[in-house]
Design a protein around this motif. Sequence first.
Motif, PDB file in Angstrom:
ATOM      1  N   ILE A   1     -27.449   1.446  78.293  1.00  0.00           N
ATOM      2  CA  ILE A   1     -27.497   2.910  78.202  1.00  0.00           C
ATOM      3  C   ILE A   1     -26.786   3.529  79.394  1.00  0.00           C
ATOM      4  CG2 ILE A   1     -28.970   4.965  78.079  1.00  0.00           C
ATOM      5  CD1 ILE A   1     -31.148   3.357  76.908  1.00  0.00           C
ATOM      6  N   LEU A   2     -25.855   4.440  79.115  1.00  0.00           N
ATOM      7  CA  LEU A   2     -25.276   5.239  80.196  1.00  0.00           C
ATOM      8  C   LEU A   2     -25.904   6.629  80.110  1.00  0.00           C
ATOM      9  CD1 LEU A   2     -23.148   5.702  82.481  1.00  0.00           C
ATOM     10  CD2 LEU A   2     -21.649   6.613  80.685  1.00  0.00           C
TER      11      LEU A   2
ATOM     12  N   VAL B   1     -25.298   3.107  73.872  1.00  0.00           N
ATOM     13  CA  VAL B   1     -25.403   4.541  73.646  1.00  0.00           C
ATOM     14  C   VAL B   1     -25.178   5.276  74.969  1.00  0.00           C
ATOM     15  CG1 VAL B   1     -27.929   4.657  73.987  1.00  0.00           C
ATOM     16  CG2 VAL B   1     -26.799   6.374  72.560  1.00  0.00           C
ATOM     17  N   VAL B   2     -24.570   6.482  74.854  1.00  0.00           N
ATOM     18  CA  VAL B   2     -24.419   7.346  76.030  1.00  0.00           C
ATOM     19  C   VAL B   2     -25.324   8.562  75.816  1.00  0.00           C
ATOM     20  CG1 VAL B   2     -22.832   8.762  77.386  1.00  0.00           C
ATOM     21  CG2 VAL B   2     -22.002   6.658  76.300  1.00  0.00           C
TER      22      VAL B   2
ATOM     23  N   VAL C   1     -22.529   8.389  71.045  1.00  0.00           N
ATOM     24  CA  VAL C   1     -22.840   9.403  72.063  1.00  0.00           C
ATOM     25  C   VAL C   1     -23.922  10.332  71.530  1.00  0.00           C
ATOM     26  CG1 VAL C   1     -21.959  11.323  73.444  1.00  0.00           C
ATOM     27  CG2 VAL C   1     -20.483   9.347  72.991  1.00  0.00           C
ATOM     28  N   VAL C   2     -25.006  10.484  72.305  1.00  0.00           N
ATOM     29  CA  VAL C   2     -26.090  11.400  71.953  1.00  0.00           C
ATOM     30  C   VAL C   2     -26.126  12.493  73.002  1.00  0.00           C
ATOM     31  CG1 VAL C   2     -28.588  11.634  71.744  1.00  0.00           C
ATOM     32  CG2 VAL C   2     -27.446   9.601  70.821  1.00  0.00           C
ATOM     33  N   VAL C   3     -25.948  13.728  72.567  1.00  0.00           N
ATOM     34  CA  VAL C   3     -26.086  14.837  73.511  1.00  0.00           C
ATOM     35  C   VAL C   3     -27.579  15.077  73.722  1.00  0.00           C
ATOM     36  CG1 VAL C   3     -25.830  17.339  73.760  1.00  0.00           C
ATOM     37  CG2 VAL C   3     -23.871  15.958  73.061  1.00  0.00           C
TER      38      VAL C   3
ATOM     39  N   PHE D   1     -34.209   3.822  68.496  1.00  0.00           N
ATOM     40  CA  PHE D   1     -33.192   3.852  67.438  1.00  0.00           C
ATOM     41  C   PHE D   1     -31.895   3.174  67.876  1.00  0.00           C
ATOM     42  CE2 PHE D   1     -29.627   5.574  65.097  1.00  0.00           C
ATOM     43  CZ  PHE D   1     -30.046   5.373  63.793  1.00  0.00           C
ATOM     44  N   TRP D   2     -31.356   3.556  69.034  1.00  0.00           N
ATOM     45  CA  TRP D   2     -30.022   3.080  69.404  1.00  0.00           C
ATOM     46  C   TRP D   2     -30.017   1.653  69.945  1.00  0.00           C
ATOM     47  CZ3 TRP D   2     -26.049   5.342  67.340  1.00  0.00           C
ATOM     48  CH2 TRP D   2     -26.168   6.682  66.963  1.00  0.00           C
ATOM     49  N   LEU D   3     -31.168   1.217  70.494  1.00  0.00           N
ATOM     50  CA  LEU D   3     -31.184  -0.136  71.063  1.00  0.00           C
ATOM     51  C   LEU D   3     -31.809  -1.160  70.125  1.00  0.00           C
ATOM     52  CD1 LEU D   3     -32.064   0.556  74.785  1.00  0.00           C
ATOM     53  CD2 LEU D   3     -29.837   0.508  73.657  1.00  0.00           C
ATOM     54  N   VAL D   4     -32.664  -0.704  69.214  1.00  0.00           N
ATOM     55  CA  VAL D   4     -33.374  -1.659  68.359  1.00  0.00           C
ATOM     56  C   VAL D   4     -32.977  -1.525  66.893  1.00  0.00           C
ATOM     57  CG1 VAL D   4     -35.642  -2.485  67.624  1.00  0.00           C
ATOM     58  CG2 VAL D   4     -35.323  -1.639  69.973  1.00  0.00           C
TER      59      VAL D   4
END
Lengths: 383, 153
Positions: free
Chosen positions: B7-8, B63-64, B93-95, B136-139
Amino acid sequence: MAQHIGADHVRAAESIPMAERYRLLIESAADYAIYVLDPKGVVASWNAGAQRLKGWSAEEIVGRNFSAFYPPEDVAAGKPELDLARAAREGAVRDESWRVRKDGSRFRASTVLTAMRSERGELLGFSKITRDLTERAKLTEKLVERTRALTEANADLDSFSSSVAHDLRAPIRQIAGFARLLAEDYSAVLDAEGRRRLSKIETGARHMGRLVDDLLALSRIGRQAVVREPVCLRALAGEVVEELSPEADGREVEWRIGDVFVARCDASLIRQVFGNLLSNALKYTRPRAPAVIEVGAETSPRGERVVFVRDNGVGFDMRYAPKLFGIFQRLHAQSEFEGTGVGLATVDRILRKHGGRIWAEAEPGHGATFRFTVEPPPAKEKP
Amino acid sequence: MSKGIEILIADDSESDVELTVHALRKAKLANNIHVVGDGEQALDFLFCRGDYSRRSFTDAPHVVLLDLKMPKVDGIEVLRAVRGDPRTKAIPVVVLTSSKEQRDLIESYNLGVNAYIQKPVDFENFRQVVERIGMFWLVVNEPPPRDCFARPC
């Protein structure tokens, strides 16, 4: 008695010959210049109003051409003659333009130039009625200026409150967040009083957070345009009830959603109206079992289509009804029923943007009924 | 050898970052988080330049989390640059920002953001939102394969 005196006056007026009566009428019209021109535009009569407006006395002006009243550029363009020709051709010429006084100063005037003809159609001359619009123009200008200033001030206030509310969100979240982490990870090193004080910080921050979000929602409504489409209000109310059902968990709540009409309104905004009114109803019926919350429609004496939301909750004293829709106004203690005092102000703003209105009726201990319209009242009767 | 950055987080608010990281760690969601405090650093990281010249494009984060209001280069500019380059355009990218202004939403989606989330003001909600994003984004989500970044998609 009054009638008797009135009759006497009528009789006295009747004793004056008709022509004399008209002369008096014209003579007494102080705010209008009323005079007669011959077929060539030469001034033939002059009233007191004309003297007041234009500055010439009857002796000075009778016998001169009426082009003296026009600004030099209009005279050069032949406007006086054109006006006469047009009045002769069309019967009358109405105009709003600049005129000059005896001293050369100008004023904005509304004029009517009417051709006078004999029974055989022969042109006898013209009547001219002139009204000075300077005062009106000044007032209009002032009004426009004030309205502009007011609109600007309002927009400033709106963007100020929304940016303040916006910038407050982060620090509020941080206060609440770190208080929570402190409570979770360090409660062992705090005694009971320490933990109590910490929970006060959390409660305060949570309340402040809700306040800021409600304020932002309110200011967004100010900037948002109303997009009207046919909306089934019954279905909309039903959806909101569905969303609220988790809040009613563990309580005995009877929802009665009656027939409500389809109205042309902004669905997302009116959803907020139902959201506020129904969650209020749910909140203020907390001591009731069963709580009965009803949504329905009726027609007002003025012929408006009205939606009502009724509950059997704690109600309120009608003496405070005028405060109900003011921002930050609350009729219950925070400890009794939580709230920010922004909800009904938001509802009121949404409905006024729709041209509708909201009002309430209640009695302490006997529930409350909120009624609202989402459309302007029928055209023939204005409130 | 340590795993790559998953994650960034690009956010200039240290407190928000701390709360975000705390929520992710508590949910045991991310061991490899990297934080940058402005848009310029975010771009350096994502484009493997400056302090990050030893990174490789194929080690893209899963994900960012991108804040919009940042010093130097704002979030929208970062998003525009990332989507405009074949080596980075596939990075999710998630704002995650304070603003819910219509203008920001429209611009972000038009630039192809994967999700837009307003940071809730209530901390419990905030924590839940961060956990869900991480979950959600990692799993749940299948990240773009390395090949995506090796050559233009």
